[in-house]
Scaffold this motif. Structure first.
Motif, short mmCIF file in Angstrom:
data_model
loop_
_atom_site.label_atom_id
_atom_site.label_comp_id
_atom_site.label_asym_id
_atom_site.label_seq_id
_atom_site.Cartn_x
_atom_site.Cartn_y
_atom_site.Cartn_z
N HIS A 180 0.87 -1.23 -0.05
CA HIS A 180 0.02 0.22 0.01
C HIS A 180 0.83 1.28 0.15
N GLY A 181 1.86 1.14 0.69
CA GLY A 181 3.09 2.45 0.76
C GLY A 181 3.42 2.76 -0.74
N HIS A 182 3.92 1.49 -1.57
CA HIS A 182 4.42 1.74 -2.72
C HIS A 182 3.34 2.47 -3.67
N VAL A 183 2.30 1.94 -3.57
CA VAL A 183 1.10 2.52 -4.29
C VAL A 183 0.96 3.94 -4.00
N GLN A 184 0.88 4.30 -2.83
CA GLN A 184 0.48 5.50 -2.44
C GLN A 184 1.97 6.57 -2.92
N MET A 185 3.02 6.09 -2.73
CA MET A 185 4.19 6.75 -3.38
C MET A 185 4.05 7.07 -4.81
N ALA A 186 3.82 6.10 -5.60
CA ALA A 186 3.59 6.11 -7.08
C ALA A 186 2.42 6.89 -7.38
N PHE A 187 1.29 6.89 -6.78
CA PHE A 187 0.06 8.03 -6.92
C PHE A 187 0.62 9.46 -6.45
N GLU A 188 1.26 9.60 -5.49
CA GLU A 188 1.64 10.98 -5.24
C GLU A 188 2.77 11.43 -6.16
N LEU A 189 3.51 10.63 -6.73
CA LEU A 189 4.55 10.96 -7.86
C LEU A 189 3.87 11.43 -9.19
N GLY A 190 2.63 10.69 -9.46
CA GLY A 190 1.89 10.95 -10.49
C GLY A 190 1.93 9.79 -11.69
N LEU A 191 2.82 8.49 -11.35
CA LEU A 191 3.12 7.68 -12.24
C LEU A 191 1.74 7.12 -12.50
N ASN A 192 1.89 6.62 -13.90
CA ASN A 192 0.45 6.00 -14.60
C ASN A 192 0.56 4.48 -14.14
N PRO A 193 -0.40 3.86 -13.62
CA PRO A 193 -0.27 2.56 -13.06
C PRO A 193 -0.48 1.60 -14.48
N LYS A 194 -1.10 2.12 -15.60
CA LYS A 194 -0.98 1.19 -16.69
C LYS A 194 0.21 1.07 -17.34
N LYS A 195 1.20 1.88 -17.11
CA LYS A 195 2.67 1.82 -17.69
C LYS A 195 3.47 0.93 -16.78
N PHE A 196 3.19 0.62 -15.81
CA PHE A 196 4.16 -0.21 -14.93
C PHE A 196 4.79 -1.45 -15.24
N GLY A 197 3.97 -1.99 -16.56
CA GLY A 197 4.48 -3.17 -17.13
C GLY A 197 5.91 -3.01 -17.86
N LYS A 198 6.07 -1.76 -18.43
CA LYS A 198 7.28 -1.32 -19.01
C LYS A 198 8.55 -1.16 -17.89
N LEU A 199 7.98 -0.62 -16.66
CA LEU A 199 8.84 -0.36 -15.61
C LEU A 199 9.25 -1.63 -14.86
N ALA A 200 8.63 -2.97 -14.95
CA ALA A 200 8.81 -3.77 -14.19
C ALA A 200 9.43 -5.05 -14.57
N ASN A 201 9.86 -4.95 -15.75
CA ASN A 201 10.47 -6.07 -16.28
C ASN A 201 12.23 -6.14 -16.16
N HIS A 202 12.36 -6.25 -15.02
CA HIS A 202 13.71 -6.35 -14.31
C HIS A 202 14.41 -7.73 -14.50
N ARG A 203 13.51 -8.65 -14.89
CA ARG A 203 14.14 -10.32 -14.87
C ARG A 203 14.68 -10.39 -16.36
N GLN A 204 13.99 -9.56 -17.34
CA GLN A 204 14.47 -9.57 -18.65
C GLN A 204 15.53 -8.68 -18.91
N GLU A 205 15.44 -7.61 -18.13
CA GLU A 205 16.57 -6.52 -18.39
C GLU A 205 17.26 -6.15 -16.79
N PRO A 206 18.20 -6.85 -16.60
CA PRO A 206 18.86 -6.89 -15.10
C PRO A 206 19.34 -5.55 -14.68
N TRP A 207 19.63 -4.64 -15.71
CA TRP A 207 20.20 -3.14 -15.26
C TRP A 207 18.79 -2.39 -14.51
N LYS A 208 17.60 -2.98 -14.90
CA LYS A 208 16.44 -2.21 -14.09
C LYS A 208 16.35 -2.51 -12.65
N LEU A 209 16.01 -1.47 -11.96
CA LEU A 209 15.53 -1.77 -10.52
C LEU A 209 14.19 -2.66 -10.54
#
Length: 128
Positions: A26-55
């Protein structure tokens, strides 16, 4: 044993889906909400297993939050459901204030302007 379901606005539903899909707290969701991130775009940001340099997504959100706000987490961590309930309560309070103001205006009615002696004053309004 039926729970009263809270109305969740459509603009908050993608946040609930993203929380479940990407296993965010819930904390991470609130932080992302306050940052103004788009939850529909999280798939691009979350593929750290294919691209190991991503957090990983939670670490990425936390890093952005620290950079922007200078603190590690929001002061009161609220769930999306709590945010929706607070929004609904605020909307209801606004309706009540508006209804009270409307009833007080209609209660007094509109009377023509009068001077100190009680005589009607022409305020320049042309009417029938």
């Amino acid at each position: 044993m039926s729970k009263t379901s809270l109305f969740i606005p459509n603009r908050l539903k993608p946040w609930i889906d993203a929380r479940q899909r990407f296993r965010l707290s819930h904390g991470h969701v609130q932080m992302a909400f306050e940052l103004g991130l788009n939850p529909k775009k999280f798939g691009k940001l979350a593929n750290h297993r294919q691209e190991p340099w991503k957090l990983p997504l939670p670490d990425f959100i936390a890093k952005l939050y620290v950079k922007r706000f200078g603190k590690t987490k929001p002061d009161p961590v609220k769930t999306i459901e709590q945010m929706a309930a607070a929004e609904a309560a605020k909307k209801q309070a606004k309706k009540l204030r508006k209804a009270a103001a409307h009833s007080s205006v209609s209660e007094h009615g509109s009377t023509p302007a009068a001077n100190q002696n009680g005589e009607a004053v022409d305020n320049g309004v042309v009417g029938p």
